[in-house]
Design a protein around this motif. Structure first.
Motif, PDB file in Angstrom:
ATOM      1  N   LEU A  34     -49.782  -5.230  82.769  1.00 27.87           N
ATOM      2  CA  LEU A  34     -50.205  -5.748  84.058  1.00 27.87           C
ATOM      3  C   LEU A  34     -50.872  -4.637  84.844  1.00 27.87           C
ATOM      4  N   GLY A  35     -52.037  -4.926  85.455  1.00 25.22           N
ATOM      5  CA  GLY A  35     -52.728  -3.841  86.137  1.00 25.22           C
ATOM      6  C   GLY A  35     -53.791  -4.300  87.116  1.00 25.22           C
ATOM      7  N   GLY A  36     -54.656  -3.343  87.442  1.00 20.97           N
ATOM      8  CA  GLY A  36     -55.628  -3.482  88.517  1.00 20.97           C
ATOM      9  C   GLY A  36     -55.150  -2.631  89.675  1.00 20.97           C
ATOM     10  N   GLY A  37     -56.043  -1.814  90.246  1.00 19.23           N
ATOM     11  CA  GLY A  37     -55.631  -0.898  91.300  1.00 19.23           C
ATOM     12  C   GLY A  37     -54.885  -1.570  92.447  1.00 19.23           C
ATOM     13  N   PRO A  38     -55.442  -2.610  93.068  1.00 14.90           N
ATOM     14  CA  PRO A  38     -54.716  -3.278  94.151  1.00 14.90           C
ATOM     15  C   PRO A  38     -53.398  -3.905  93.681  1.00 14.90           C
ATOM     16  N   TYR A  39     -53.416  -4.499  92.494  1.00 15.54           N
ATOM     17  CA  TYR A  39     -52.187  -5.090  91.955  1.00 15.54           C
ATOM     18  C   TYR A  39     -51.103  -4.022  91.829  1.00 15.54           C
ATOM     19  N   ASN A  40     -51.452  -2.878  91.248  1.00  9.42           N
ATOM     20  CA  ASN A  40     -50.472  -1.799  91.090  1.00  9.42           C
ATOM     21  C   ASN A  40     -49.949  -1.324  92.443  1.00  9.42           C
ATOM     22  N   THR A  41     -50.854  -1.250  93.433  1.00  7.10           N
ATOM     23  CA  THR A  41     -50.442  -0.831  94.766  1.00  7.10           C
ATOM     24  C   THR A  41     -49.432  -1.803  95.362  1.00  7.10           C
ATOM     25  N   ALA A  42     -49.682  -3.102  95.203  1.00  8.94           N
ATOM     26  CA  ALA A  42     -48.762  -4.110  95.731  1.00  8.94           C
ATOM     27  C   ALA A  42     -47.397  -4.018  95.052  1.00  8.94           C
ATOM     28  N   VAL A  43     -47.395  -3.886  93.717  1.00  9.74           N
ATOM     29  CA  VAL A  43     -46.130  -3.769  92.986  1.00  9.74           C
ATOM     30  C   VAL A  43     -45.374  -2.516  93.431  1.00  9.74           C
ATOM     31  N   ALA A  44     -46.092  -1.403  93.575  1.00 10.42           N
ATOM     32  CA  ALA A  44     -45.446  -0.164  93.996  1.00 10.42           C
ATOM     33  C   ALA A  44     -44.833  -0.301  95.386  1.00 10.42           C
ATOM     34  N   LEU A  45     -45.551  -0.938  96.305  1.00 12.16           N
ATOM     35  CA  LEU A  45     -45.001  -1.150  97.640  1.00 12.16           C
ATOM     36  C   LEU A  45     -43.746  -2.008  97.586  1.00 12.16           C
ATOM     37  N   GLY A  46     -43.783  -3.060  96.779  1.00 10.65           N
ATOM     38  CA  GLY A  46     -42.606  -3.903  96.648  1.00 10.65           C
ATOM     39  C   GLY A  46     -41.419  -3.143  96.084  1.00 10.65           C
ATOM     40  N   ARG A  47     -41.666  -2.324  95.078  1.00  7.66           N
ATOM     41  CA  ARG A  47     -40.574  -1.554  94.476  1.00  7.66           C
ATOM     42  C   ARG A  47     -40.013  -0.517  95.447  1.00  7.66           C
ATOM     43  N   LEU A  48     -40.865   0.002  96.327  1.00 12.74           N
ATOM     44  CA  LEU A  48     -40.400   0.971  97.323  1.00 12.74           C
ATOM     45  C   LEU A  48     -39.645   0.308  98.464  1.00 12.74           C
ATOM     46  N   GLY A  49     -39.764  -1.015  98.565  1.00 10.42           N
ATOM     47  CA  GLY A  49     -39.003  -1.738  99.577  1.00 10.42           C
ATOM     48  C   GLY A  49     -39.775  -2.157 100.795  1.00 10.42           C
ATOM     49  N   SER A  50     -41.104  -1.987 100.781  1.00 11.53           N
ATOM     50  CA  SER A  50     -41.916  -2.430 101.916  1.00 11.53           C
ATOM     51  C   SER A  50     -42.193  -3.927 101.821  1.00 11.53           C
ATOM     52  N   PRO A  51     -42.142  -4.645 102.929  1.00  9.48           N
ATOM     53  CA  PRO A  51     -42.602  -6.044 102.918  1.00  9.48           C
ATOM     54  C   PRO A  51     -44.095  -6.062 102.597  1.00  9.48           C
ATOM     55  N   VAL A  52     -44.491  -6.772 101.547  1.00  7.55           N
ATOM     56  CA  VAL A  52     -45.870  -6.712 101.066  1.00  7.55           C
ATOM     57  C   VAL A  52     -46.298  -8.060 100.514  1.00  7.55           C
ATOM     58  N   ALA A  53     -47.572  -8.381 100.715  1.00  9.75           N
ATOM     59  CA  ALA A  53     -48.169  -9.594 100.154  1.00  9.75           C
ATOM     60  C   ALA A  53     -49.430  -9.208  99.395  1.00  9.75           C
ATOM     61  N   PHE A  54     -49.792 -10.040  98.423  1.00  9.58           N
ATOM     62  CA  PHE A  54     -50.975  -9.784  97.605  1.00  9.58           C
ATOM     63  C   PHE A  54     -52.002 -10.866  97.872  1.00  9.58           C
ATOM     64  N   CYS A  55     -53.223 -10.447  98.174  1.00  8.73           N
ATOM     65  CA  CYS A  55     -54.318 -11.364  98.502  1.00  8.73           C
ATOM     66  C   CYS A  55     -55.408 -11.198  97.449  1.00  8.73           C
ATOM     67  N   SER A  56     -55.572 -12.202  96.596  1.00  4.60           N
ATOM     68  CA  SER A  56     -56.472 -12.082  95.463  1.00  4.60           C
ATOM     69  C   SER A  56     -56.779 -13.483  94.933  1.00  4.60           C
ATOM     70  N   ARG A  57     -57.476 -13.522  93.806  1.00  9.99           N
ATOM     71  CA  ARG A  57     -57.681 -14.771  93.068  1.00  9.99           C
ATOM     72  C   ARG A  57     -57.294 -14.504  91.627  1.00  9.99           C
ATOM     73  N   VAL A  58     -56.361 -15.280  91.106  1.00  7.26           N
ATOM     74  CA  VAL A  58     -55.737 -15.023  89.812  1.00  7.26           C
ATOM     75  C   VAL A  58     -55.909 -16.237  88.907  1.00  7.26           C
ATOM     76  N   SER A  59     -56.165 -15.977  87.641  1.00  2.65           N
ATOM     77  CA  SER A  59     -56.361 -17.037  86.660  1.00  2.65           C
ATOM     78  C   SER A  59     -55.083 -17.849  86.440  1.00  2.65           C
ATOM     79  N   ARG A  60     -55.288 -19.082  85.988  1.00  2.00           N
ATOM     80  CA  ARG A  60     -54.160 -19.923  85.589  1.00  2.00           C
ATOM     81  C   ARG A  60     -53.807 -19.726  84.117  1.00  2.00           C
ATOM     82  N   ASP A  61     -54.464 -18.794  83.425  1.00  2.00           N
ATOM     83  CA  ASP A  61     -54.145 -18.578  82.015  1.00  2.00           C
ATOM     84  C   ASP A  61     -52.822 -17.812  81.881  1.00  2.00           C
ATOM     85  N   GLY A  62     -52.444 -17.543  80.630  1.00  2.00           N
ATOM     86  CA  GLY A  62     -51.171 -16.878  80.393  1.00  2.00           C
ATOM     87  C   GLY A  62     -51.077 -15.507  81.043  1.00  2.00           C
ATOM     88  N   PHE A  63     -52.170 -14.758  80.993  1.00  2.00           N
ATOM     89  CA  PHE A  63     -52.187 -13.449  81.647  1.00  2.00           C
ATOM     90  C   PHE A  63     -51.988 -13.600  83.159  1.00  2.00           C
TER      91      PHE A  63
END
Length: 310
Positions: A34-63
């Motif tokens: 799983l990756g992408g610069g913004p995606y990684n940033t959002a995951v890292a913020l969540g793991r650090l405990g910051s309230p965070v939301a992700f704003c993007s467009r994501v496929s409905r495929d398995g990935f």
């Protein structure tokens, strides 16, 4: 609430073959991550405990489903995520002898390119982070750019990490001009030493154009901040046995945002008021978090329990 806006994709990371494994014509096995610069940033913020939301467009495929599951596992709010039937973007990583990562992208007709500017952001949004491929690939790039200017005009704290992927930029001069147009809408600019060299500017020039502070990362040599009032503060890198550098810069982004939030400094005035001690503590925290990411395969940012307090 911190909103991270930008792409989510799948990194295909080469694996070291076992001694008796078939060579596949000399090609390495590739493991999807799983990756992408913004995606990684959002995951890292969540793991650090910051309230965070992700704003993007994501496929409905398995990935795409796996990407959303990864966000939810990190307690990231996915309500702003748009969905599409197009495939997920792929990034094939190559790892150098020093652990540095290069990428080849497969982006034609993918879901994230069709991102549309949202009508609103989650209630309580204090900061919005932008960067990487999402600000290059049209038509989504213009939508993210519009969101950047709109949120800045509303007085929100904004961060920008251009995270240059030169292979995706057909007209470097046009991109450099566009980059300069983002600076008046940027509170904190973070970029690598390599990005700074490619862009051809200086922290002093960029600070004049808009940001309150510019953070430059230098890999294992540490990172520095240049402030609008003319100060420069630096910290050394943290020694670690590097597996690869995937996600290290994104972890720095998250650590800076998390630290500023913890210091109640998510405003231009508050950042401008930070003294050398505050910056040194924040930069050391970011360096420590990035070092942990570099010790792991792929973008696996640390949890709050691994890094301690800012």
């Amino acid at each position: 609430m911190i909103v991270v806006a930008g792409e989510a994709l799948i990194d295909l990371v080469p694996q070291d073959p076992a001694d008796d494994a078939p060579t596949h014509g000399g090609l390495p096995d590739l493991s999807p991550r799983l990756g992408g610069g913004p995606y990684n940033t959002a995951v890292a913020l969540g793991r650090l405990g910051s309230p965070v939301a992700f704003c993007s467009r994501v496929s409905r495929d398995g990935f795409g489903e796996a990407l959303l599951a990864g966000l939810r596992a990190a307690e990231v709010d996915v309500s702003p995520v748009q969905r599409g039937d197009e495939p997920t973007t792929l990034a094939v990583a190559s790892i150098g002898a020093d652990g540095s990562a290069g990428y080849s992208f497969y982006v034609d007709g993918t879901a994230d390119r069709l991102f549309a500017t949202p009508d609103s952001l989650p209630t309580g949004t204090r900061a919005v982070s932008f960067g990487t491929c999402s600000l290059v690939l049209e038509p989504g790039a213009s939508a993210y750019e519009d969101l950047m200017h709109t949120t800045a005009a509303r007085g929100m704290f904004t961060t920008l990490d251009p995270n240059i992927r030169a292979g995706l930029i057909p007209d470097p001069d046009a991109y450099r001009a566009r980059f300069k147009s983002w600076l008046p809408s940027t509170t904190l600019l973070k970029l690598s030493e390599e990005d700074a060299h490619w862009l051809g500017g200086t922290p002093e020039e960029w600070l004049t154009a808009g940001p309150v502070a510019v953070v430059i990362t230098r890999g294992g040599d540490g990172l520095s901040v240049h402030t609008r009032c003319g100060h420069t503060y630096s910290v050394p890198g943290e020694h670690v046995d590097v597996v690869d550098t995937i996600g290290a810069g994104d972890t720095v982004n998250a650590a800076l945002l998390h630290g500023l939030s913890q210091q109640d400094a998510l405003s231009p005035a508050a950042v401008a008021a930070l003294d050398g001690d505050h910056w040194a503590r924040l930069l050391r925290f970011a360096a420590h978090a990035a070092a942990i990411t570099c010790s792991r395969t792929g973008a696996q940012p640390p949890y709050a329990s691994e890094v301690g307090d800012v």
